[in-house]
Design an enzyme around this catalytic site. Structure first.
Site, PDB file in Angstrom:
ATOM      1  N   HIS A   5     -23.193  -2.884 -21.504  1.00 35.63           N
ATOM      2  CA  HIS A   5     -22.577  -1.237 -21.635  1.00 35.63           C
ATOM      3  C   HIS A   5     -21.736  -2.035 -22.713  1.00 35.63           C
ATOM      4  CE1 HIS A   5     -21.999   2.026 -22.970  1.00 35.63           C
ATOM      5  NE2 HIS A   5     -22.767   3.109 -22.358  1.00 35.63           N
TER       6      HIS A   5
ATOM      7  N   HIS B 298     -27.517   6.003 -16.046  1.00 35.81           N
ATOM      8  CA  HIS B 298     -27.286   4.095 -15.898  1.00 35.81           C
ATOM      9  C   HIS B 298     -27.256   3.854 -13.918  1.00 35.81           C
ATOM     10  CE1 HIS B 298     -26.778   4.361 -19.876  1.00 35.81           C
ATOM     11  NE2 HIS B 298     -25.179   4.491 -20.556  1.00 35.81           N
TER      12      HIS B 298
ATOM     13  N   GLU C 151     -27.675  -1.272 -27.231  1.00 34.20           N
ATOM     14  CA  GLU C 151     -28.122  -1.526 -25.637  1.00 34.20           C
ATOM     15  C   GLU C 151     -29.228  -1.571 -25.848  1.00 34.20           C
ATOM     16  OE1 GLU C 151     -26.378   2.228 -22.883  1.00 34.20           O
ATOM     17  OE2 GLU C 151     -25.618   2.577 -25.016  1.00 34.20           O
TER      18      GLU C 151
END
Length: 324
Positions: free
Chosen positions: A173, A103, A288
């Site tokens: 997210h 991420h 996502e």
């Protein structure tokens, strides 16, 4: 509408923008581009928040790891061994998930304060990610525009340009719980994906595109989600110029539904089995939209390279409704 939500230790102010239109009320934070709350009615007209979030800024600072509702970048999901090749060079990233990058690194887009400006029925967040941030090449000018459409759907449109070739993969997210509280494993999911990307023990794709037929990964017909998922699904539609519907989540108890339409070729289904206090495992379901994990190391996957003169665009729409 904007108001002060909190202040970081260095004095930087974090603001909360409230969007309201067509029966949907959404709160977006300038810290991390976080969608803090989405208020929608159930079949009886009772309104509840259907995404997990904290009541104050300290909650997000103290519990950053779940990435609750956050804007993820520069690269959503994992990059194996925290490195990737590009144009004959190898770029080393900051590992923050064992040996891998997750991420966007230790201080990804989810931990940055974004500039904000109002747009019709929404807010546009923007920032400049400097060359070398978390090891990624290129000065990246990036924006995410959150708007509510005519039916109360939440539309997130991403754009970015760079001055040096780089890789990019952006997502939100959010963890959805259409009941508003409790365990979300009883939600029903339909997902237009005939294949998924199997992973190794570190959740890095093996490179295979596995047929879902006859497996627990087959959501082509709506069924209960259950638990045990943190996998990328290969959407049948591929990359598209405009958002196309790829998923529907339904809570039978409240009647609430969530549809997901996107331009992206993949969707990560995460059932939050490791979610910790103050929440419990399985309290939310993340959907996502994305390019595939580890694409910079997998030339056979849809490409994530952005070059000077190009404009990165990605769009996802979360639509809300009810069944009676």
């Amino acid at each position: 509408m904007s108001e002060l939500f909190g202040t970081l230790s260095d004095g930087t102010e974090v603001h909360r923008w409230t969007l309201e239109h067509a029966g949907t009320r959404v709160e977006v934070l300038t810290y991390g581009g976080i969608v803090r709350s989405v208020q929608v009615p159930d079949r009886e007209g009772r309104t509840a928040n259907v995404v997990l979030g904290f009541s104050d800024l300290d909650g997000y600072l103290t519990h950053p790891e779940p990435y609750l509702g956050a804007l993820i970048g520069r690269y959503a999901n994992r990059i194996a061994h925290a490195r990737f090749p590009l144009d004959g060079a190898v770029f080393a990233l900051e590992p923050n998930n064992g040996p891998n990058s997750l991420h966007g690194g230790r201080t990804g887009f989810d931990k940055r304060v974004w500039a904000a400006e109002p747009v019709e029925h929404g807010v546009r967040l923007s920032r400049v990610s400097p060359h070398g941030e978390e090891g990624f090449p290129g000065r990246l000018e990036v924006s995410a525009t959150y708007t509510l459409d005519a039916s109360g759907g939440l539309r997130i449109a991403y754009e970015a340009v760079t001055d040096t070739p780089t890789v990019i993969n952006l997502t939100n997210h959010g963890y959805f719980n259409l009941a508003g509280a409790g365990h979300a494993g009883g939600h029903e999911l339909r997902l237009a994906a005939s294949r998924y990307t199997p992973v190794d023990a570190d959740l890095i794709p093996t490179g295979a595109l596995e047929d879902v037929t006859g497996s627990r990964f087959d959501f082509r017909t709506s069924r209960k989600v259950g638990s045990g998922y943190d996998h990328n699904f290969v959407l049948d539609k591929g990359v598209t110029g405009a958002p196309e519907e790829v998923a529907e989540l339904h809570d039978p108890a409240s009647g609430r539904t969530l549809t997901v339409a996107t331009t992206e070729p993949g969707l990560q289904l995460y059932t939050a089995d490791h979610l910790g206090e103050p929440f419990a495992p399985g309290d939310g379901i993340a959907l996502e939209t994305q390019h595939f994990p580890d694409s910079p190391n997998r030339p056979e996957f849809p490409g994530t390279v952005l070059r000077p003169g190009e404009v990165f665009r990605s769009e996802t729409v979360y639509g809300f409704g009810v069944r009676y």
